[in-house]
Design a protein around this motif. Structure first.
Motif, PDB file in Angstrom:
ATOM      1  N   ILE A   1       1.074  -1.048   0.154  1.00 32.08           N
ATOM      2  CA  ILE A   1      -0.205   0.302  -0.439  1.00 32.08           C
ATOM      3  C   ILE A   1       0.905   1.805   0.015  1.00 32.08           C
ATOM      4  CG2 ILE A   1      -1.929   1.362   1.389  1.00 32.08           C
ATOM      5  CD1 ILE A   1      -2.997  -1.192   2.344  1.00 32.08           C
ATOM      6  N   MET A   2       2.071   1.280   0.646  1.00 30.19           N
ATOM      7  CA  MET A   2       3.208   2.346   0.794  1.00 30.19           C
ATOM      8  C   MET A   2       3.550   2.137  -1.083  1.00 30.19           C
ATOM      9  SD  MET A   2       4.657   1.672   4.529  1.00 30.19           S
ATOM     10  CE  MET A   2       5.700   3.036   3.930  1.00 30.19           C
ATOM     11  N   GLY A   3       3.822   1.730  -0.875  1.00 31.20           N
ATOM     12  CA  GLY A   3       4.412   1.408  -2.704  1.00 31.20           C
ATOM     13  C   GLY A   3       3.264   2.284  -3.500  1.00 31.20           C
ATOM     14  N   LEU A   4       2.096   1.802  -3.055  1.00 29.27           N
ATOM     15  CA  LEU A   4       0.834   1.988  -4.330  1.00 29.27           C
ATOM     16  C   LEU A   4       0.907   3.519  -4.270  1.00 29.27           C
ATOM     17  CD1 LEU A   4      -1.421   2.031  -5.689  1.00 29.27           C
ATOM     18  CD2 LEU A   4      -2.784   1.462  -4.039  1.00 29.27           C
TER      19      LEU A   4
ATOM     20  N   SER B   1       1.252   8.983  -6.482  1.00 31.11           N
ATOM     21  CA  SER B   1       1.488  10.477  -6.242  1.00 31.11           C
ATOM     22  C   SER B   1       2.321  11.001  -7.088  1.00 31.11           C
ATOM     23  CB  SER B   1       1.947  10.772  -4.758  1.00 31.11           C
ATOM     24  OG  SER B   1       3.080  10.478  -4.427  1.00 31.11           O
ATOM     25  N   GLY B   2       2.789  10.573  -8.001  1.00 27.85           N
ATOM     26  CA  GLY B   2       3.389  10.625  -9.119  1.00 27.85           C
ATOM     27  C   GLY B   2       5.474  11.202  -8.810  1.00 27.85           C
ATOM     28  N   LYS B   3       5.082  10.400  -7.065  1.00 32.96           N
ATOM     29  CA  LYS B   3       6.925  10.597  -6.987  1.00 32.96           C
ATOM     30  C   LYS B   3       7.814   9.916  -7.195  1.00 32.96           C
ATOM     31  CE  LYS B   3       5.343  13.635  -2.531  1.00 32.96           C
ATOM     32  NZ  LYS B   3       5.269  13.282  -1.680  1.00 32.96           N
ATOM     33  N   ALA B   4       7.229   8.650  -8.142  1.00 27.17           N
ATOM     34  CA  ALA B   4       8.256   7.128  -8.482  1.00 27.17           C
ATOM     35  C   ALA B   4       7.063   6.537  -9.648  1.00 27.17           C
ATOM     36  CB  ALA B   4       8.737   6.658  -7.265  1.00 27.17           C
ATOM     37  N   LYS B   5       8.011   6.010 -10.352  1.00 27.53           N
ATOM     38  CA  LYS B   5       7.791   5.309 -11.584  1.00 27.53           C
ATOM     39  C   LYS B   5       7.350   4.011 -11.021  1.00 27.53           C
ATOM     40  CE  LYS B   5       8.820   8.785 -15.197  1.00 27.53           C
ATOM     41  NZ  LYS B   5       9.312   8.558 -16.825  1.00 27.53           N
ATOM     42  N   LYS B   6       9.059   3.380 -11.102  1.00 23.97           N
ATOM     43  CA  LYS B   6       8.475   1.610  -9.893  1.00 23.97           C
ATOM     44  C   LYS B   6       8.963   1.841  -8.397  1.00 23.97           C
ATOM     45  CE  LYS B   6      11.827   1.716 -13.355  1.00 23.97           C
ATOM     46  NZ  LYS B   6      11.534   2.805 -14.589  1.00 23.97           N
TER      47      LYS B   6
ATOM     48  N   LEU C   1       7.958  -7.822  -4.716  1.00 20.06           N
ATOM     49  CA  LEU C   1       6.490  -7.249  -6.161  1.00 20.06           C
ATOM     50  C   LEU C   1       7.439  -6.275  -6.685  1.00 20.06           C
ATOM     51  CD1 LEU C   1       4.708  -8.441  -3.742  1.00 20.06           C
ATOM     52  CD2 LEU C   1       3.284  -7.498  -4.485  1.00 20.06           C
ATOM     53  N   VAL C   2       7.048  -6.067  -8.291  1.00 25.71           N
ATOM     54  CA  VAL C   2       7.829  -4.327  -8.462  1.00 25.71           C
ATOM     55  C   VAL C   2       6.497  -3.658  -8.793  1.00 25.71           C
ATOM     56  CG1 VAL C   2       8.450  -3.600 -10.794  1.00 25.71           C
ATOM     57  CG2 VAL C   2      10.199  -5.405  -9.845  1.00 25.71           C
ATOM     58  N   LEU C   3       5.687  -2.551  -8.287  1.00 23.27           N
ATOM     59  CA  LEU C   3       4.522  -1.489  -8.447  1.00 23.27           C
ATOM     60  C   LEU C   3       5.095  -0.472  -9.610  1.00 23.27           C
ATOM     61  CD1 LEU C   3       3.142  -1.513  -5.163  1.00 23.27           C
ATOM     62  CD2 LEU C   3       2.842  -3.407  -6.603  1.00 23.27           C
ATOM     63  N   GLU C   4       4.475  -0.443 -10.622  1.00 24.17           N
ATOM     64  CA  GLU C   4       4.772   0.688 -11.379  1.00 24.17           C
ATOM     65  C   GLU C   4       3.612   1.336 -12.502  1.00 24.17           C
ATOM     66  OE1 GLU C   4       7.455   0.300 -15.893  1.00 24.17           O
ATOM     67  OE2 GLU C   4       7.213  -1.201 -14.762  1.00 24.17           O
ATOM     68  N   SER C   5       3.933   2.483 -12.243  1.00 23.81           N
ATOM     69  CA  SER C   5       2.893   3.351 -13.223  1.00 23.81           C
ATOM     70  C   SER C   5       2.470   2.649 -14.404  1.00 23.81           C
ATOM     71  CB  SER C   5       3.657   4.015 -13.315  1.00 23.81           C
ATOM     72  OG  SER C   5       4.467   4.955 -14.569  1.00 23.81           O
TER      73      SER C   5
END
Length: 425
Positions: free
Chosen positions: A176-179, A184-189, A243-247
């Motif tokens: 959830i923190m990564g999401l 918020s646009g502060k990271a892409k991955k 997990l790798v989260l990514e826009s």
């Protein structure tokens, strides 16, 4: 808040399978990773079984440099680095070059207690006036953020690199923190996950509390019994999931494979008020967490078709099912399919949420719902709420659409994440 977030990489180091393929095969067949440990018997433990990933020295050498391996005595670091690196590679991502970090990529990798064996070793050296023998990496192995620091250096991530710790909810909370950071646009991955050390110095406190099953030492694979009428306590475990989260835009731009979309999530606490305590959840808080996650995801109660529960094989399992039923306002055959990974791996503590998120997401790739091991005798209070058909004993064919994954931790803390089958809008 309009940024869509997807999962593009997975990695796991679990008691019943190190690596995605081995883990999937075990989940699909219902294979257990819980075994007898002579060390626990020698130390006088009541519960002498546990779930512990099997890592060979040669496999370890493929993830760490000789310098990193020197004095490495933290199973949590080993599990986390393996799972995190595998997830990054599974996403088709490379390591940043040595002169410049990847400013768009970050890490949130949680833990409970990290490097306890290294800490014990260090204490003895200090007490014996051998401080100089501690080695240069003793600090990295014993600080909570050591795991994210290891991964940050290996991968070269230049965005936020940090850790979180919220007991058994750690892994799910980290997703959830990564999401939220990507939204918020502060990271892409963001590489998100969690790990937990193994061994008697981690599991001893739980054995002292007498909440572990002590009558299955001769039959370890049958010991972890989520939702069962004969559940006798949780089996301690260890490992890591990542997990790798990514826009979505970033994933599409580079043609990445997509496991699923992360729609939303929620965290809260019951404040150890009402029926809530340090070790027991406040039911109102659990239900609020589930409903807040659905609201954040923009999903109706009726749309959830699969649940991966916390379900630790204790007397609280029936109460958890009641909370799901009341929160979703669903029962009988209308209740979603529900499973618990813990029947096969035990309770991996701080690593539980991330290992179970990986298990949940693998169901999308295969179009299945994994079965529940050791719950042939479902608790009668659960059968009052859920039709037996919704608790598969073996893996069944079903293409999940909406999966709700929840974790509830010591301290009366809760986390729930909502995954969705990926489809272009």
């Amino acid at each position: 808040m309009n940024t869509r977030v997807v999962v593009t990489g997975l990695g796991v180091c679990a008691p019943n399978g190190v690596g995605l393929y081995n883990f999937y095969d075990s989940l699909q067949s219902g294979a257990s990773g819980i075994t007898f440990h002579q060390e626990l018997a020698d130390l006088g433990f009541g519960c002498q079984i546990a779930g512990k990933p099997e890592i060979s020295e040669s496999l370890k050498e493929s993830y760490f440099t000789p310098l990193q391996l020197k004095g490495l005595n933290s199973s949590g670091v080993v599990y986390g680095v393996m799972a995190g690196t595998d997830a990054w590679m599974d996403a088709g991502l490379g390591k940043a070059n040595k002169d410049k970090p990847d400013w768009d990529s970050g890490i949130i990798f949680g833990t409970g207690i990290l490097g306890i064996d290294k800490l014990r070793e260090s204490i003895y050296l200090i007490d014996d006036n051998n401080t100089r023998r501690l080695g240069s990496n003793s600090v990295m192995q014993t600080m909570a953020s050591g795991i994210s620091a290891y991964l940050g250096g290996i991968l070269g991530c230049g965005n936020q690199v940090t850790t979180n710790s919220s007991a058994c909810a750690t892994g799910t909370e980290g997703v959830i923190m990564g999401l939220e950071r990507i939204r918020s646009g502060k990271a892409k991955k963001m590489l998100v996950g969690s790990c937990n050390d193994s061994g008697p110095y981690i599991w001893g406190g739980f054995d002292a509390m007498r909440i572990l099953p002590s009558n299955y030492n001769d039959d370890p694979e049958e010991a972890s019994r989520p939702m069962s009428a004969t559940a006798a306590g949780f089996v301690p475990g260890s490992g890591a999931g990542a997990l790798v989260l990514e826009s979505l835009g970033s994933a599409l731009d580079r043609g990445a494979k997509i496991y699923a979309e992360v729609l939303g999530g929620a965290v809260n606490s019951g404040g150890q008020r009402g029926a809530g305590s340090m070790t027991a959840p406040n039911s109102e808080a659990v239900q609020r967490c589930i409903l807040d996650a659905l609201s954040d995801a923009g999903i109706e109660r009726s749309e959830v078709d699969v649940i991966n529960g916390h379900l630790t094989a204790t007397s609280k399992d029936a109460e958890e099912i009641k909370n799901w039923s009341e929160a979703l306002k669903r029962s009988g055959k209308d209740f979603p399919f529900i499973n618990s990974t813990k029947g096969m791996v035990g309770h991996c503590l701080a690593a539980a949420g991330s290992v179970e998120c990986v298990a949940s997401l693998l169901q999308y790739r295969a179009g299945v719902v994994f079965g529940n091991r050791n719950c042939q005798d479902i608790h009668p209070d659960i059968l009052k709420l859920v039709d037996v058909s919704q608790i598969p004993r073996k893996t069944i064919a079903h293409r999940p659409k909406i999966i709700a994954k929840a974790s509830f931790g010591f301290g009366d803390v809760n986390a729930c994440i909502i995954f969705k089958e990926y489809k272009k809008r």
